[in-house]
Write a protein that holds these residues in place. Structure first.
Motif, PDB file in Angstrom:
ATOM      1  N   ILE A 147       0.878  -1.165   0.000  1.00 13.62           N
ATOM      2  CA  ILE A 147       0.000   0.000   0.000  1.00 13.62           C
ATOM      3  C   ILE A 147       0.916   1.216   0.000  1.00 13.62           C
ATOM      4  O   ILE A 147       1.786   1.346   0.850  1.00 13.62           O
ATOM      5  CB  ILE A 147      -0.914   0.027   1.235  1.00 13.62           C
ATOM      6  N   GLY A 148       0.749   2.076  -0.975  1.00 20.35           N
ATOM      7  CA  GLY A 148       1.603   3.257  -1.079  1.00 20.35           C
ATOM      8  C   GLY A 148       0.884   4.507  -0.604  1.00 20.35           C
ATOM      9  O   GLY A 148      -0.346   4.529  -0.501  1.00 20.35           O
ATOM     10  N   LYS A 175      -2.816  17.082  -1.941  1.00 21.16           N
ATOM     11  CA  LYS A 175      -3.843  16.048  -1.892  1.00 21.16           C
ATOM     12  C   LYS A 175      -3.161  14.701  -1.752  1.00 21.16           C
ATOM     13  O   LYS A 175      -2.275  14.351  -2.544  1.00 21.16           O
ATOM     14  CB  LYS A 175      -4.686  16.075  -3.172  1.00 21.16           C
ATOM     15  N   PHE A 176      -3.555  13.934  -0.739  1.00 21.30           N
ATOM     16  CA  PHE A 176      -2.934  12.638  -0.488  1.00 21.30           C
ATOM     17  C   PHE A 176      -3.752  11.514  -1.115  1.00 21.30           C
ATOM     18  O   PHE A 176      -4.988  11.545  -1.126  1.00 21.30           O
ATOM     19  CB  PHE A 176      -2.788  12.403   1.018  1.00 21.30           C
ATOM     20  N   PHE A 177      -3.003  10.508  -1.608  1.00 17.02           N
ATOM     21  CA  PHE A 177      -3.622   9.341  -2.228  1.00 17.02           C
ATOM     22  C   PHE A 177      -2.961   8.072  -1.704  1.00 17.02           C
ATOM     23  O   PHE A 177      -1.733   8.020  -1.565  1.00 17.02           O
ATOM     24  CB  PHE A 177      -3.464   9.381  -3.753  1.00 17.02           C
ATOM     25  N   PHE A 178      -3.775   7.066  -1.448  1.00 21.03           N
ATOM     26  CA  PHE A 178      -3.252   5.731  -1.202  1.00 21.03           C
ATOM     27  C   PHE A 178      -3.158   5.035  -2.554  1.00 21.03           C
ATOM     28  O   PHE A 178      -3.983   5.269  -3.438  1.00 21.03           O
ATOM     29  CB  PHE A 178      -4.187   4.921  -0.301  1.00 21.03           C
ATOM     30  N   GLU A 179      -2.140   4.194  -2.706  1.00 20.99           N
ATOM     31  CA  GLU A 179      -2.080   3.342  -3.894  1.00 20.99           C
ATOM     32  C   GLU A 179      -2.407   1.931  -3.450  1.00 20.99           C
ATOM     33  O   GLU A 179      -1.637   1.287  -2.724  1.00 20.99           O
ATOM     34  CB  GLU A 179      -0.707   3.390  -4.551  1.00 20.99           C
ATOM     35  N   ILE A 180      -3.570   1.443  -3.857  1.00 14.18           N
ATOM     36  CA  ILE A 180      -4.059   0.132  -3.460  1.00 14.18           C
ATOM     37  C   ILE A 180      -4.360  -0.674  -4.718  1.00 14.18           C
ATOM     38  O   ILE A 180      -5.141  -0.229  -5.580  1.00 14.18           O
ATOM     39  CB  ILE A 180      -5.329   0.260  -2.586  1.00 14.18           C
ATOM     40  N   ASP A 181      -3.732  -1.834  -4.839  1.00 15.31           N
ATOM     41  CA  ASP A 181      -3.899  -2.691  -6.023  1.00 15.31           C
ATOM     42  C   ASP A 181      -3.627  -1.914  -7.314  1.00 15.31           C
ATOM     43  O   ASP A 181      -4.334  -2.082  -8.322  1.00 15.31           O
ATOM     44  CB  ASP A 181      -5.313  -3.289  -6.060  1.00 15.31           C
ATOM     45  N   GLU A 195     -11.094   2.017   7.979  1.00 17.40           N
ATOM     46  CA  GLU A 195     -11.852   1.019   7.217  1.00 17.40           C
ATOM     47  C   GLU A 195     -11.195   0.739   5.871  1.00 17.40           C
ATOM     48  O   GLU A 195     -11.071  -0.411   5.453  1.00 17.40           O
ATOM     49  CB  GLU A 195     -13.281   1.521   7.014  1.00 17.40           C
ATOM     50  N   LEU A 196     -10.766   1.807   5.186  1.00 14.35           N
ATOM     51  CA  LEU A 196     -10.155   1.642   3.875  1.00 14.35           C
ATOM     52  C   LEU A 196      -8.873   0.826   3.957  1.00 14.35           C
ATOM     53  O   LEU A 196      -8.583   0.006   3.075  1.00 14.35           O
ATOM     54  CB  LEU A 196      -9.857   3.024   3.261  1.00 14.35           C
ATOM     55  N   LEU A 197      -8.096   1.040   5.026  1.00 11.68           N
ATOM     56  CA  LEU A 197      -6.820   0.340   5.179  1.00 11.68           C
ATOM     57  C   LEU A 197      -6.953  -0.976   5.945  1.00 11.68           C
ATOM     58  O   LEU A 197      -5.955  -1.646   6.204  1.00 11.68           O
ATOM     59  CB  LEU A 197      -5.813   1.249   5.893  1.00 11.68           C
TER      60      LEU A 197
END
Length: 238
Positions: A147-148, A175-181, A195-197
């Motif tokens: 997860i980035g 603006k922050f973003f998670f990199e998921i899949d 919840e998202l993580l």
């Protein structure tokens, strides 16, 4: 001029075979490539860079408005000592040609990653559907992992008026973003992050409290702590 163009055409015509070079020839080619990046950035550019006068206070660049040496990665190879400046108004990476004595725009499609003088690293993401400021796709790398965590920096025009004067200036937004899949997902509101993580809320909150991270005051540290915890759990280090 013709001799220079022929030389450059030969060098860049062989860059596609860089992986296949022998140990003896590869350093020579890389060294030549490094010099070309520094002295003939027009080969990799979208044109000359001209800073527009927008009658705004401040400047359109990330961090300092000075050009300083950094690193650019192209085709998996890092090239150090390259003069760089990052315009986050137009999302442009800029270098300087001592031959032409002018700033040149580096072609974002050829750049995988770059690192500025202060150590901040930016990577190029191909897409982020629906995000207005995606532009050329440069995001600052905060956490690299399963997860980035990435941050998009941009600038916009801001103005404030009073009875005395109208003030217009560059305003930086993040603006922050998670990199998921493999996909960039906007960091949600505080209540939705756990919840998202897929993090146990009680444990995560205790960790954040021990570090003194607050969502509004220390957003980057807050999100970074949660992403690192999520990666640890994802890799079985509970």
């Amino acid at each position: 001029m013709n001799r220079r163009l022929l030389l450059l055409m030969w060098i860049f015509g062989h860059l596609g075979n860089l992986q296949a070079q022998t140990p003896d020839t590869e350093p020579l080619l890389l060294n030549t490539y490094n010099q070309i990046i520094a002295y003939f950035p027009d080969i990799h550019v979208a044109g000359q860079y001209v800073e527009l006068r927008r009658a705004l206070e401040g400047h359109p660049f990330y961090g300092t408005n000075k050009m300083e040496n950094g690193m650019v990665m192209i085709s998996g190879y890092p090239f150090d000592g390259i003069p760089l400046q990052y315009d986050i108004w137009d999302d442009l990476l800029i270098s300087f040609s001592p031959i032409f004595m002018q700033k040149m725009i580096l072609n974002h499609l050829k750049i995988e990653k770059f690192q500025l003088h202060n150590g901040d690293t930016f990577v190029r993401k191909n897409e982020n559907p629906g995000y207005y400021y995606h532009n050329n796709g440069f995001y600052r790398e905060v956490v690299k992992g399963d997860i980035g965590l990435y941050c998009k920096h941009a600038k916009e025009k801001k103005q404030e008026s009073s009875t005395i004067e109208l003030r217009r200036y560059y305003n930086e937004i993040q603006k922050f973003f998670f990199e998921i899949d493999g996909k960039l997902v906007p960091a949600p509101r505080k209540k939705k992050v756990f919840e998202l993580l897929h993090l146990p809320k009680k444990e995560a909150k205790q960790l954040l409290k021990s570090k003194g991270h607050k969502f509004k005051k220390h957003k980057e540290d807050y999100l970074k702590t949660l992403v690192l915890l999520a990666n640890e759990k994802k890799n079985g280090y509970e």
